[in-house]
Design a protein around this motif. Structure first.
Motif, PDB file in Angstrom:
ATOM      1  N   PRO A   1       0.832  -1.225   0.000  1.00 43.00           N
ATOM      2  CA  PRO A   1       0.000   0.000   0.000  1.00 43.00           C
ATOM      3  C   PRO A   1       0.858   1.263   0.000  1.00 43.00           C
ATOM      4  CG  PRO A   1       0.017  -1.013   2.158  1.00 43.00           C
ATOM      5  CD  PRO A   1       0.682  -1.993   1.243  1.00 43.00           C
ATOM      6  N   GLU A   2       0.347   2.312  -0.625  1.00 42.84           N
ATOM      7  CA  GLU A   2       1.084   3.576  -0.674  1.00 42.84           C
ATOM      8  C   GLU A   2       1.149   4.241   0.699  1.00 42.84           C
ATOM      9  OE1 GLU A   2      -0.627   6.037  -3.657  1.00 42.84           O
ATOM     10  OE2 GLU A   2      -0.219   4.633  -5.296  1.00 42.84           O
TER      11      GLU A   2
ATOM     12  N   PHE B   1      -4.806  -3.906   8.012  1.00 47.34           N
ATOM     13  CA  PHE B   1      -3.864  -4.849   7.407  1.00 47.34           C
ATOM     14  C   PHE B   1      -4.601  -6.068   6.854  1.00 47.34           C
ATOM     15  CE2 PHE B   1      -1.024  -8.542   7.771  1.00 47.34           C
ATOM     16  CZ  PHE B   1      -0.004  -8.142   6.909  1.00 47.34           C
ATOM     17  N   VAL B   2      -5.582  -6.571   7.615  1.00 45.84           N
ATOM     18  CA  VAL B   2      -6.379  -7.723   7.154  1.00 45.84           C
ATOM     19  C   VAL B   2      -7.162  -7.347   5.900  1.00 45.84           C
ATOM     20  CG1 VAL B   2      -8.306  -9.242   7.735  1.00 45.84           C
ATOM     21  CG2 VAL B   2      -6.532  -8.744   9.450  1.00 45.84           C
ATOM     22  N   THR B   3      -7.730  -6.134   5.902  1.00 49.03           N
ATOM     23  CA  THR B   3      -8.473  -5.665   4.731  1.00 49.03           C
ATOM     24  C   THR B   3      -7.563  -5.576   3.512  1.00 49.03           C
ATOM     25  OG1 THR B   3      -9.945  -4.381   6.142  1.00 49.03           O
ATOM     26  CG2 THR B   3      -9.908  -3.807   3.813  1.00 49.03           C
ATOM     27  N   PHE B   4      -6.370  -5.039   3.727  1.00 51.13           N
ATOM     28  CA  PHE B   4      -5.410  -4.914   2.630  1.00 51.13           C
ATOM     29  C   PHE B   4      -5.028  -6.284   2.075  1.00 51.13           C
ATOM     30  CE2 PHE B   4      -0.826  -5.089   1.588  1.00 51.13           C
ATOM     31  CZ  PHE B   4      -0.875  -4.427   0.367  1.00 51.13           C
ATOM     32  N   MET B   5      -4.769  -7.239   2.956  1.00 51.53           N
ATOM     33  CA  MET B   5      -4.377  -8.584   2.511  1.00 51.53           C
ATOM     34  C   MET B   5      -5.507  -9.266   1.745  1.00 51.53           C
ATOM     35  SD  MET B   5      -1.253  -9.049   3.180  1.00 51.53           S
ATOM     36  CE  MET B   5      -1.215 -10.785   2.713  1.00 51.53           C
ATOM     37  N   SER B   6      -6.754  -9.002   2.181  1.00 50.81           N
ATOM     38  CA  SER B   6      -7.893  -9.604   1.471  1.00 50.81           C
ATOM     39  C   SER B   6      -8.033  -9.035   0.062  1.00 50.81           C
ATOM     40  CB  SER B   6      -9.180  -9.388   2.266  1.00 50.81           C
ATOM     41  OG  SER B   6      -9.501  -8.005   2.346  1.00 50.81           O
TER      42      SER B   6
END
Length: 232
Positions: free
Chosen positions: A64-65, A74-79
């Motif tokens: 992520p930028e 972090f969980v949202t980003f990984m999903s």
């Protein structure tokens, strides 16, 4: 006198045709003659490009930028990365399979200019896989991204078959393949072509999870290889 004139015109015409044919034959002979390049250098280039392309696949998974501050973000980003990671794994398996095919079936003892460029066109298609993978990972909702990815895989298969056929027809291969082996190679890649078309249609029209059907490629290859060895 008229008849002699016609004969002279025809003679000049035939001489021009002979010269053209002679130039064509010389050009064809020069084009198809062996070139002074060690086939090992081409294999080294091929291995290098395969290794680089496999590495570039992972770089398509971007962080992520903005800095992630908490665990839920972090969980949202990984999903959100899951589809891209999945497609990257699929592409890695496909590239690995093409590398195995190249080392198993394309062992040449000499080469010429047409074969050299067919091999380079094959490598161009391989080199585009990281780009087409990122397309399908980020824009799978658009059929064009699916089509571009599928076309890249399709052209890779086509150029491999062309490379194999040309090397066989010019006696470039270290070992002359039997009719059964040639049929086995051609049929295997035709199956992969059909699989590519089916996966692209299902992936867009039904579910983007169908892209994982490409993971069947090493399974299909292994099963067909075992069957070929048993029958031969």
């Amino acid at each position: 006198h008229d008849s002699k004139s016609r004969i002279r015109k025809k003679t000049r015409k035939y001489k021009k045709i002979d010269k053209k044919l002679s130039f064509y034959q010389k050009f064809k002979l020069g084009l198809e003659s062996d070139i002074d390049i060690d086939p090992g250098r081409l294999m080294g280039l091929t291995d290098g490009i395969f290794g680089m392309v496999m590495t570039l696949l992972v770089f398509g998974i971007a962080l992520p930028e903005l800095q992630i501050a908490n665990y839920s973000d972090f969980v949202t980003f990984m999903s959100t990365l899951t589809p891209t990671i999945g497609v990257t794994i699929v592409s890695f398996v496909l590239i690995s399979s093409f590398w195995i095919y190249h080392h198993e079936f394309i062992k040449v003892k000499r080469l010429n200019i047409p074969y050299l460029w067919i091999n380079i066109l094959f490598l161009i298609c391989i080199s585009f896989i990281p780009f087409t993978t990122s397309l399908i990972g980020n824009y799978s909702q658009f059929f064009l991204s699916e089509a571009i990815f599928g076309l890249d895989i399709f052209l890779t298969i086509m150029f491999f078959l062309l490379m194999y056929h040309y090397a066989d027809s010019r006696k470039f291969l270290e070992e002359i393949p039997s009719k059964e082996e040639k049929r086995y190679v051609i049929h295997t890649f035709l199956i992969l072509m059909v699989l590519t078309v089916i996966v692209n249609l299902l992936d867009f029209n039904v579910s983007n999870k169908f892209i994982y059907l490409f993971l069947l490629v090493p399974v299909i290859s292994t099963v067909r290889d075992i069957r070929f060895k048993i029958e031969s």
